[in-house]
Scaffold this active site. Structure first.
Site, mmCIF file in Angstrom:
data_model
loop_
_atom_site.group_PDB
_atom_site.id
_atom_site.type_symbol
_atom_site.label_atom_id
_atom_site.label_comp_id
_atom_site.label_asym_id
_atom_site.label_seq_id
_atom_site.Cartn_x
_atom_site.Cartn_y
_atom_site.Cartn_z
ATOM 1 N N SER A 27 1.086 -1.414 -0.209
ATOM 2 C CA SER A 27 0.191 -0.044 0.061
ATOM 3 C C SER A 27 0.671 1.235 -0.040
ATOM 4 O O SER A 27 1.641 1.127 0.455
ATOM 5 C CB SER A 27 -1.060 0.219 0.968
ATOM 6 O OG SER A 27 -1.715 1.194 1.217
ATOM 7 N N TYR A 42 -1.635 0.427 10.873
ATOM 8 C CA TYR A 42 -1.804 -0.403 8.570
ATOM 9 C C TYR A 42 -0.495 -0.094 8.015
ATOM 10 O O TYR A 42 0.807 -0.805 6.804
ATOM 11 C CB TYR A 42 -2.351 0.151 8.152
ATOM 12 C CG TYR A 42 -3.009 -0.124 6.851
ATOM 13 C CD1 TYR A 42 -3.706 -2.005 6.844
ATOM 14 C CD2 TYR A 42 -3.300 0.313 5.599
ATOM 15 C CE1 TYR A 42 -4.112 -2.139 5.375
ATOM 16 C CE2 TYR A 42 -2.809 -0.662 4.441
ATOM 17 C CZ TYR A 42 -3.778 -1.666 4.598
ATOM 18 O OH TYR A 42 -4.375 -2.096 3.258
#
Ligand SMILES: Cc1cc2nc3c(=O)[nH]c(=O)nc-3n(C[C@H](O)[C@H](O)[C@H](O)COP(=O)(O)OP(=O)(O)OC[C@H]3O[C@@H](n4cnc5c(N)ncnc54)[C@H](O)[C@@H]3O)c2cc1C
Lengths: 245, 429
Positions: free
Chosen positions: A138, A151
């Site tokens: 990501s 995250y």
């Protein structure tokens, strides 16, 4: 005929990528937690032209189950050309801040379980001297931000780990691809208001399939995120820490 | 999906839904919400029949998986949110086609069921529902029913053409039609005047599987081009699409001058008497320009689609066209065609034997609504009705007059389901 393993096959991006491969007549081995969803996806891929589709129910954080899953995949596919690691969860950052246990679980979901899988896959592909390991990371892994650094930390761990793997496996002729999507309109992000930066899963999937075909090392999807992240990575920390990002 | 993304095709500025919930798996339960629910397909209905202002929309595009396809029998099972375009991409190369298709391929399977859509072959093949072998209906009480013409036939009849009000369709099984190639052999004939249209059209329906006419309703004498079509044993490369109207201009680009010029040019362009084309430009001429609805500007536009029974068709169609030409509010290429005698599957299905006229009108407020009131009177006197999928304004009385099986239908409406359209035609007077 490409022989493809997808872990986290029920995720929107993985499903869209699988459809592209199915349309080309690939053989697919799909791994996910939810058996019913997996069956629905497998039936769809068969109709779309996949040469063969097998399914395997597994929770990716159950690292003890990885070896048996890989054996089953090799047996079903009769070899392995591409492994796409696509499972993941989007943590509630605030809830993580209040719970060490939850934070570690999210790091496990998005980071450690990926590393466990990649370690086994790397040994396998290194020995056969060809193939691809791709992971969905990501843009969040490029820099820690207050809004989602749990995250981001897990995705950053994966990115650095894959960098190392790439360096190691280059000699063996194995492609190691890190995919860095930006915002994607999926069930995982259903609660977020969507703006112009949001991409559709099909768009990201096309980018993944193309990056694998072209044997790329790292790809931002859509491509404009490379520029956005270039800027974000270069903001000096003394300024960055005051921004509310 | 954000609220702004759930719009209807006419862009008439309806109030938004309170919430949009995506449905991504066919075995999921309906969400427990306080207000009402309405399934939302791909928003290709023009008015508020696909909207639920203040309530919850169940966005179904995530239900986009195929379930099974038998390339020998042409039976296709798929989830409710699969687009007709996705089906065509899959099945045309394998020698199959949709038995009925509307004028855009960007509609979902369940959206096509809920409006029992029609195509250019109604005289030959009836409406969409006639080719639906079965579907699953999920109700707010948690029940799931398999419905077909034989099993739960009453629920089948209520849900085909049922405007999304009887529950959520989760999956469906369709009978496709064999084709030899992706091409359509088209015969174009210009006509001038309605008598000529009716004569030519009767002949075209005998000779061709598909028949439809574009008319220039701004001309003093209605004139147009009748296009008969048949599947051909030929394969052509797909035309490259990709033009798109990227944003809504601040003003409508549609006015009397631009319409009249366009219609005259279209009628006057050289029409080859016979040509063979890829199926897309024949069935979906408007799909070539993405978001063409935006050219009507921020006030949006209406479509007015009526059907009148055969006995009254010639006279009523003439009166309507005269009223439109007289109002000076022309439409961009109107569509005129006949529906055949094959009765529709649904209690509220729009198609019935007769002549259907469909026209787009830029939203000029009261002037446009006044014209529609005059057209309503003609349609009602002729024993006709309007198409809910295209409607944004018909009075409740007009709806009741057109749909004699309405009372029967209401007993199948799910108590948790409602739509802007439904409240408008059922609760007001
Ligand atoms: C350019 C253009 C050309 C057209 N040409 C034609 C034509 O030739 N013939 C014709 O008949 N129509 C035509 N239409 C209208 C269109 O075919 C219908 O409005 C169609 O129903 C739209 O489908 P959708 O998937 O976009 O559904 P929506 O418009 O989003 O919804 C339509 C209805 O389906 C219901 N629905 C959606 N999903 C479900 C579900 N899963 N379960 C139960 N109900 C559901 C909704 O509640 C709503 O009542 C045309 C529209 C356009 C924009």
């Amino acid at each position: 005929m490409q022989k493809i393993l997808i872990v986290g096959a029920a995720s929107a991006i993985a499903e869209a990528a699988a459809r592209q491969w199915a349309g080309r007549g690939a053989a697919l081995f799909l791994v996910a937690r939810n058996a019913a969803k997996l069956e629905a996806i497998a039936a769809d891929l068969k109709v779309r032209g996949a040469a063969a589709v097998s399914t395997h129910v597994m929770d990716a954080t159950d690292t003890a189950a990885h070896a048996a899953m890989l054996d089953a995949a090799l047996a079903a596919l009769g070899g392995l050309d591409v492994a796409l690691i696509a499972h993941g969860t989007l943590p509630d950052q605030k809830a993580c801040e209040a719970s060490v246990e939850l934070t570690l679980r999210e790091i496990d979901n998005n980071g450690l379980s990926v590393i466990a899988l990649a370690t086994r896959l790397a040994n396998l592909l290194e020995a056969q001297g060809r193939g691809t390991i791709a992971v969905i990371g990501s843009v969040a892994g490029d820099r820690g931000r207050q809004s989602n650094y749990v995250y981001g930390a897990a995705k950053g761990l994966v990115a650095r780990f894959f960098e190392g793997l790439r360096n190691r496996l280059a000699k063996a002729g194995v492609q190691v691809l890190t995919v860095k999507p930006g915002f994607v309109d999926t069930p995982m992000t259903a609660a977020f208001p969507k703006g112009a930066l949001w991409a559709q899963p099909e768009q990201v999937a096309r980018g993944i399939v193309a990056a694998i075909d072209r044997r790329k090392d790292e790809v931002y999807l859509p491509g404009f995120w490379r520029l956005i992240m270039l800027v974000i990575r270069h903001i000096p920390e003394r300024i960055f820490k005051r921004l509310s990002l | 999906m954000s609220a702004a993304q759930a719009s209807a095709w006419g862009n008439l500025g309806w109030p938004p839904a309170a919430e949009i919930r995506r449905v991504d798996t066919r075995d999921a339960d309906l969400p427990a919400v306080a207000g009402t629910l309405l399934p939302y397909g791909n928003g290709r209905s023009y008015g508020d029949s696909c909207l639920n202002p203040g309530g919850t929309l169940l966005a179904t595009r995530g239900l986009d998986r195929f379930i099974a396809f038998d390339a020998d029998t042409g039976v296709l099972a798929c989830e409710a949110g699969v687009l007709l375009a996705e089906i065509l991409d899959l099945v045309v190369p394998r020698g199959w086609f949709l038995p009925v298709t509307p004028g855009t391929r960007y509609v979902t399977v369940a959206g096509a069921i809920a409006n029992d859509v029609h195509g250019k072959n109604h005289h030959a093949g009836g409406a969409f529902g006639a080719h639906v072998r079965s579907f699953e209906l999920l109700r707010s009480d948690g029940s799931r029913r398999r419905c077909s013409p034989a099993e739960n036939a009453d629920w089948f009849a209520a849900t085909v053409g049922g405007l999304g009000l009887t529950g959520l369709v989760t999956q469906a099984e369709l009978q496709l039609k064999r084709i030899a190639g992706n091409a359509i052999a088209v015969r174009n004939v210009r006509f001038s005047g309605l008598d000529e249209f009716f004569a030519l059209n009767a002949e075209a329906e005998r000779e061709h599987e598909y028949a439809v006419a574009w008319i220039d309703c701004l001309a003093k004498t209605p004139r147009g081009v009748l296009m008969g079509g048949d599947h051909a044993d030929a394969d052509l490369p797909a035309p490259r699409g990709g033009r798109n109207v990227p944003l809504t201009p601040p003003l409508s680009l549609i006015n009397h001058a631009s319409l009249a010029a366009f219609n005259a040019a279209y009628y006057g362009k050289p029409w080859p008497a016979a040509q063979t084309v890829h199926y897309r430009p024949y069935f979906y001429p408007l799909d070539a320009v993405g978001h063409w609805n935006r050219i009507y500007g921020p006030r949006g536009f209406y479509q007015y689609q009526s059907v009148v029974p055969p006995a009254a068709a010639r006279a009523a169609t003439g009166e309507m066209l005269a009223a439109i030409a007289g109002s000076g509010q022309g439409s961009f290429l109107a569509v005129l065609k006949n529906f055949g005698a094959r009765s529709s599957s649904g209690l509220l299905s729009f198609p019935m034997a007769g002549t259907t006229l469909a026209l787009d009108f830029p939203n000029h407020g009261a002037a446009t609504l006044d014209l529609f009131a005059r057209l309503d009177a003609i349609v009602r006197a002729a024993g006709g009705r309007l198409y809910p999928a295209k409607d944004a304004r018909m009075p409740a009385a007009m709806f009741r007059a057109g749909y004699p099986r309405l009372a029967e239908f209401t007993s199948y409406v799910d108590p948790k389901f409602s739509s802007g359209f439904w409240r408008r035609v059922m609760e007001n007077n």
